[in-house]
Enzyme design. Structure first.
Site, short mmCIF file in Angstrom:
data_model
loop_
_atom_site.label_atom_id
_atom_site.label_comp_id
_atom_site.label_asym_id
_atom_site.label_seq_id
_atom_site.Cartn_x
_atom_site.Cartn_y
_atom_site.Cartn_z
N VAL A 99 27.49 -0.30 -1.64
CA VAL A 99 26.76 0.34 -0.56
C VAL A 99 26.64 -0.59 0.65
O VAL A 99 25.97 -0.27 1.62
CB VAL A 99 25.34 0.77 -1.04
CG1 VAL A 99 25.44 1.88 -2.09
CG2 VAL A 99 24.54 -0.41 -1.60
N ASP A 100 27.32 -1.75 0.57
CA ASP A 100 27.10 -2.79 1.60
C ASP A 100 27.87 -2.58 2.89
O ASP A 100 27.58 -3.23 3.90
CB ASP A 100 27.38 -4.19 1.02
CG ASP A 100 28.78 -4.34 0.44
OD1 ASP A 100 29.71 -3.67 0.92
OD2 ASP A 100 28.94 -5.15 -0.51
N HIS A 115 28.70 5.67 -4.02
CA HIS A 115 27.26 5.54 -4.26
C HIS A 115 26.44 5.52 -2.97
O HIS A 115 25.30 5.06 -2.97
CB HIS A 115 26.98 4.28 -5.10
CG HIS A 115 27.52 4.38 -6.49
ND1 HIS A 115 27.71 3.30 -7.31
CD2 HIS A 115 27.91 5.46 -7.22
CE1 HIS A 115 28.20 3.71 -8.48
NE2 HIS A 115 28.34 5.00 -8.44
N CYS A 123 17.28 12.80 5.15
CA CYS A 123 15.97 13.43 5.11
C CYS A 123 15.69 13.93 3.70
O CYS A 123 16.58 14.47 3.04
CB CYS A 123 15.93 14.57 6.11
SG CYS A 123 14.37 15.47 6.08
N CYS A 144 12.67 11.73 9.64
CA CYS A 144 13.79 12.58 10.06
C CYS A 144 13.61 13.00 11.52
O CYS A 144 12.57 13.57 11.88
CB CYS A 144 13.86 13.81 9.17
SG CYS A 144 15.09 15.00 9.70
N GLY A 184 36.42 -6.31 -9.29
CA GLY A 184 35.01 -6.72 -9.31
C GLY A 184 34.03 -5.66 -9.74
O GLY A 184 32.94 -5.56 -9.18
N THR A 185 34.41 -4.89 -10.76
CA THR A 185 33.41 -3.95 -11.31
C THR A 185 33.30 -4.15 -12.82
O THR A 185 34.31 -4.39 -13.49
CB THR A 185 33.73 -2.48 -11.00
OG1 THR A 185 32.78 -1.65 -11.67
CG2 THR A 185 35.14 -2.07 -11.39
P1 OAD Z 1 28.13 -5.09 -11.73
O1 OAD Z 1 27.09 -6.04 -11.26
O2 OAD Z 1 27.82 -4.22 -12.90
O3 OAD Z 1 29.47 -5.87 -12.09
C1 OAD Z 1 30.04 -6.81 -11.22
C2 OAD Z 1 31.38 -7.20 -11.79
O4 OAD Z 1 32.01 -8.08 -10.88
C3 OAD Z 1 31.30 -7.95 -13.14
O5 OAD Z 1 32.28 -7.42 -14.02
C4 OAD Z 1 31.62 -9.40 -12.77
O6 OAD Z 1 32.32 -10.07 -13.81
C5 OAD Z 1 32.53 -9.20 -11.57
N1 OAD Z 1 32.51 -10.31 -10.59
C6 OAD Z 1 31.45 -11.04 -10.17
N2 OAD Z 1 31.82 -11.91 -9.23
C7 OAD Z 1 33.16 -11.73 -9.02
C8 OAD Z 1 34.13 -12.31 -8.16
N3 OAD Z 1 33.82 -13.29 -7.29
N4 OAD Z 1 35.41 -11.87 -8.25
C9 OAD Z 1 35.76 -10.88 -9.12
N5 OAD Z 1 34.88 -10.30 -9.96
C10 OAD Z 1 33.59 -10.69 -9.90
O7 OAD Z 1 28.56 -4.22 -10.45
P2 OAD Z 1 29.29 -2.81 -10.38
O8 OAD Z 1 30.34 -2.70 -11.44
O9 OAD Z 1 29.69 -2.60 -8.98
O10 OAD Z 1 25.12 1.69 -8.77
O11 OAD Z 1 28.10 -1.83 -10.71
C11 OAD Z 1 28.31 -0.45 -10.71
C12 OAD Z 1 27.09 0.27 -10.21
O12 OAD Z 1 25.95 -0.09 -10.99
C13 OAD Z 1 26.66 -0.10 -8.81
O13 OAD Z 1 27.37 0.61 -7.80
C14 OAD Z 1 25.22 0.26 -8.78
C15 OAD Z 1 24.82 -0.32 -10.10
O14 OAD Z 1 23.67 0.15 -10.66
C16 OAD Z 1 24.17 2.27 -8.07
O15 OAD Z 1 23.35 1.67 -7.42
C17 OAD Z 1 24.22 3.78 -8.14
ZN ZN Z 2 14.62 16.63 8.09
#
Ligand code: OAD
Ligand code: ZN
Length: 242
Positions: A99-100, A115, A123, A144, A184-185
């Protein structure tokens, strides 16, 4: 490995799925690591519809803090590499869970925000949504401009569904991908973590870049271990220059 996998052609469809790890080297906290946001903050208190109706001030303070934090960060080499890649591929799309807004700040054009965004507000009553980049936001909670009701961050909270048309677009992109780069997820949150499986099903090659293995690693054609800001530019350099 690289040879068995082949090399992406610029006419092929390249879909990139990003998570918090791609912004980690920019200084934006991830969610689940040892320094992750959800280690220090309880999502139930800050990132659910219930939390917002109980205490909108607290939730807005959290999101105002995150906006300010991201403002002090810059896109890193991983974001910038994706900008370069977009210039080469005829069909190039980023699907981000982040979301950044750092992909857009880096200069990427085709970005689907699964997300929501810290830079969008909506609103709670009439559904109007708008962009707002003010730092800091004025005191009090945003209101709003159309109907005067309380507004909220336009992000997806726990327990909320994703926007339907955005999810449909993400599915369609995944189902027509030749390559999917997953950066990076933790691949732990649905439905985002399903997208690489959809791509896999249609025969796309999956390349994962992460510091550590994830539940997706077994499905990936190639896992590149290390920080995205180093691994992604060097992978792209090899693709470009052979
Ligand atoms: P996470 O915090 O769950 O995972 C981050 C991933 O990035 C991990 O697998 C780390 O190993 C990896 N990582 C960290 N630093 C890194 C780097 N420098 N290079 C490569 N990999 C790196 O984040 P997300 O998978 O984005 O949702 O989380 C998914 C969703 O859960 C988010 O969008 C958010 C959260 O709750 C909402 O807010 C709806
Ligand atoms: Zn409104």
């Amino acid at each position: 490995m690289q040879n068995e996998l082949g090399t992406p052609e610029y006419t092929q469809s390249m879909v990139v799925l990003t998570g918090a790890g791609i912004s980690a080297e920019s200084g934006v906290p991830t969610y689940r690591g040892t320094e992750g946001l959800w280690r220090n903050h309880c999502p139930q208190d800050l990132a659910t519809p219930g939390a917002f109706s109980r205490d909108p001030d607290l939730v807005w303070d959290f999101y105002k803090w995150r906006r300010e934090l991201v403002t002090s960060c810059e896109p890193n080499l991983a974001h910038l590499t994706l900008v370069e890649m977009e210039k080469q591929f005829e069909n190039f799309f980023i699907i981000t869970q982040n979301v950044d807004g750092l992909h857009q700040r880096a200069g990427s054009k085709n970005v689907l925000e699964l997300h929501g965004s810290l830079w969008k507000i909506k609103c709670t009553q009439c559904g109007d949504r708008w962009q707002d980049f003010q730092i800091p936001l004025p005191a009090g909670n945003p209101i709003c401009p159309s109907c005067g009701s309380l507004a909220r961050p336009d992000v997806v909270w726990f327990g909320e569904p994703l926007e339907r048309d955005i999810l449909e677009q993400a599915h369609a992109l995944s189902a027509s991908a030749d390559w999917m780069l997953v950066v990076g997820t933790s691949a732990s949150i649905q439905p985002a973590n399903i997208l690489p499986l959809i791509a896999r099903e249609v025969g796309a090659r999956i390349i994962e870049i992460n510091l550590e293995p994830t539940p997706l690693s077994a499905e990936a054609s190639l896992t590149l271990k290390g920080p995205a800001g180093e691994v992604l530019p060097s992978w792209w350099d090899r693709i470009r220059h052979g």
